[in-house]
Design an enzyme around this catalytic site. Structure first.
Site, PDB file in Angstrom:
ATOM      1  N   GLY A 100     -11.780   2.541  36.898  1.00  0.00           N
ATOM      2  CA  GLY A 100     -10.477   3.003  36.441  1.00  0.00           C
ATOM      3  C   GLY A 100     -10.367   4.466  36.098  1.00  0.00           C
ATOM      4  O   GLY A 100      -9.293   4.923  35.697  1.00  0.00           O
ATOM      5  N   CYS A 229     -19.881   7.806  46.726  1.00  0.00           N
ATOM      6  CA  CYS A 229     -20.952   8.468  45.965  1.00  0.00           C
ATOM      7  C   CYS A 229     -22.269   8.255  46.711  1.00  0.00           C
ATOM      8  O   CYS A 229     -23.258   7.810  46.132  1.00  0.00           O
ATOM      9  CB  CYS A 229     -21.016   7.945  44.535  1.00  0.00           C
ATOM     10  SG  CYS A 229     -21.117   6.157  44.385  1.00  0.00           S
TER      11      CYS A 229
END
Length: 566
Positions: A100, A229
């Site tokens: 989030g 990532c």
């Protein structure tokens, strides 16, 4: 936030237990500070000396994080949202939103302009129900901004289109896909124990499917960031190259390095090598089919290899690779894409069911999927009878309430306030009983009113809704309570405030009220709290105001008063 100046603006480089704590660095492109140490060092220093600089920093961060004033995240993970340059009128979709941090950043960007009020909204999607609820709770700290937030739970690669009348419905899309995570080894060292080179290859198809679906939901002229990532080119440049090839001119890579001023980034790769489990190089997809057993063919896709025609026209060098050693961060990959034309329809499946008409191993994702909402979690516009009842019982001005947002009911005990734009978007995604697919709405808007069983089922204002509904409350339902060192707190549940302190004495009727706690002459709002006035506000013998406040949330109110006015 002025209390943070010693930790940010005025901080200097120091050493703790032989480790260097660097001075915080400010990055204007995301409006954030990069601390000179990680949370492990902060916790360690706080345990050793609770009066140390880092211990004070930890308390300051915890306090303001709980209030929703600040959020913590890796500086490189802020780049995808920052590159989108979200404006107040934009409709934003975060297709893989958990945990989030990017969703909260997008919400803050919607409200960043002081000149223009936000007219857009954010839809945050997460497949796993448990993580989507955590996402909703994390965003709830932003308070009234959540009127423009909807959290859903659905498979990202077939996320439904709400408005069927247009080809795309979102101005900005955050596509931070699931990845192998090898760029986070500095932060999560235990990943080394179970990481394998081929993990990225196993996620390539899913990542491409999600990206294709996201592009299909993007408006022409809109921007999307594809990010991971990971350092693996099969998860990064290979997916972007497959998108560009699939789009046939409908999307383009946008140069983005100049938007990250003061941040060192490397260009994307133009060529890469695909290997099998034994780390043997496979020059092409056809070579892989010839060299490997048939049982392993399903592990590879033609889109994993660089295009045979080359990548010069694709400008893959416009992708950004953020390496840990460059800026003392985690590893990250970002591609900024602009949709320049209509996205082509998905290719038809071949009769054998294994390959599509676009070629062997081509991954296709539908851009048009039936949609419906889960029948057990409906958000329905509140009836006018319910709205009138709430306004009457809680002494709210209906006209002011209508300007703030639209009330929606979830069951018969809770009312949520949504912005007009989000309410319209929710209505466009109405139930389709003829479809088996559905998207579960975890949360939409802010729960502002509920029926309190302890009060006989009477309507009560929630702590989250107190600040939103305060401007809508009538004068006799508002109580402004300034706190200062001269204020005296009498025996609970009584609070006495001198008349000269400026407390509103218009609240003379018993019943539910919203208390605005302010501090100082500038009337800085400390917080808003719902309470029940069990006795009229009256002048005391010492020419002060006596307020008798009770209710389920009055305890928090007294804690705040005691904190600022001992």
């Amino acid at each position: 936030m002025t209390q943070g100046r010693p930790f940010l603006h005025d901080a200097v480089q120091t050493r703790v237990d032989g480790l260097t704590v660097f001075k915080p660095v400010y990055f204007g492109w995301c409006g954030a500070w990069q601390l000179g140490c990680d949370d492990r060092l902060i916790r360690q220093a706080s345990k050793q000396d609770k009066t140390s600089h880092l211990a004070q920093l930890q308390r300051w961060i915890a306090q303001h994080t709980a209030n929703g004033v600040i959020t913590r995240q890796e500086i490189v993970s802020m780049a995808p949202v920052a590159l989108l340059q979200i404006k107040p009128e934009h409709r934003v979709l975060d297709v893989c939103a958990s945990p989030g941090s990017k969703t909260t950043q997008a919400l803050e960007a919607l409200h960043a302009s002081e000149e223009h009020s936000p007219r857009g909204f954010v839809v945050a999607n997460e497949l796993v129900d448990k993580r989507s609820y955590l996402l909703s709770n994390r965003c709830a700290a932003l308070g009234s901004a959540c009127r423009r937030l909807m959290v859903t739970s659905h498979r990202a690669q077939i996320f439904p289109q709400f408005d069927k009348s247009c080809a795309g419905e979102y101005d900005r899309i955050i596509c931070d896909v699931p990845c192998s995570g090898d760029g986070t080894f500095r932060k999560y060292r235990d990943k080394w124990g179970h990481w394998l080179p081929h993990m990225g290859r196993g996620l390539h198809s899913l990542q491409l499917q999600i990206a294709i679906r996201a592009i299909g939901l993007l408006k022409v002229g809109g921007l999307m960031t594809y990010s991971t990532c990971s350092f693996n080119p099969l998860e990064n440049e290979a997916v972007v190259a497959a998108l560009l090839a699939r789009g046939t001119g409908a999307i383009e890579l946008v140069p983005a390095s100049h938007l990250l001023q003061g941040f060192d980034a490397r260009p994307g790769l133009s060529t890469w090598v695909v290997m099998d489990e034994n780390l043997n190089a496979l020059p092409s997809y056809d070579a892989a089919l010839r060299a490997l057993p048939k049982a392993r063919h399903c592990r590879f896709r033609d889109s994993m290899w660089p295009p045979q025609a080359g990548t010069s026209d694709m400008h893959l060098d416009r992708c950004l690779r953020l390496y840990p050693h460059l800026m003392n961060t985690g590893g990250f990959f970002i591609a900024l894409l602009r949709k320049t034309g209509q996205w082509p329809p998905p290719p038809q499946r071949a009769h054998d069911g294994h390959a599509s008409a676009g070629g062997p191993g081509t991954v296709a994702a539908s851009t048009s999927v039936p949609r419906t909402f889960a029948p057990h979690l409906p958000y329905l516009p509140a009836s006018q009878v319910v709205v009138d009842e709430v306004c009457c019982k809680l002494r709210l001005n209906p006209d002011r309430l209508q300007k703030v947002g639209v009330l929606h009911a979830r069951g018969d005990r809770r009312l949520f306030l949504l912005s007009a734009e989000l309410a319209q978007h929710l209505a466009q995604g109405g139930a389709d009983s003829g479809s088996k697919r559905h998207v579960t709405t975890i949360s939409a808007g802010v729960c502002v009113v509920y029926r309190d069983p302890a009060q006989g089922g009477r309507w009560q204002v929630t702590p989250q809704g107190a600040g939103i509904l305060y401007p809508c409350a009538k004068k006799d339902a508002r109580l402004s309570l300034p706190v200062n060192p001269t204020m005296k707190v009498l025996e609970k549940p009584f609070i006495r405030v001198p008349l000269e302190a400026g407390v509103s004495s218009t609240t003379s009727q018993e019943g539910p009220v919203i208390v605005k706690v302010t501090r100082g002459d500038a009337a800085e709002a400390v917080g808003y709290f719902p309470a029940i006035l069990s006795a009229p506000v009256r002048a005391s013998d010492e020419t002060g105001i006596m307020a008798c406040l009770e209710g389920a949330h009055a305890k928090k109110l007294y804690e705040i008063v005691m904190q600022y006015a001992p």
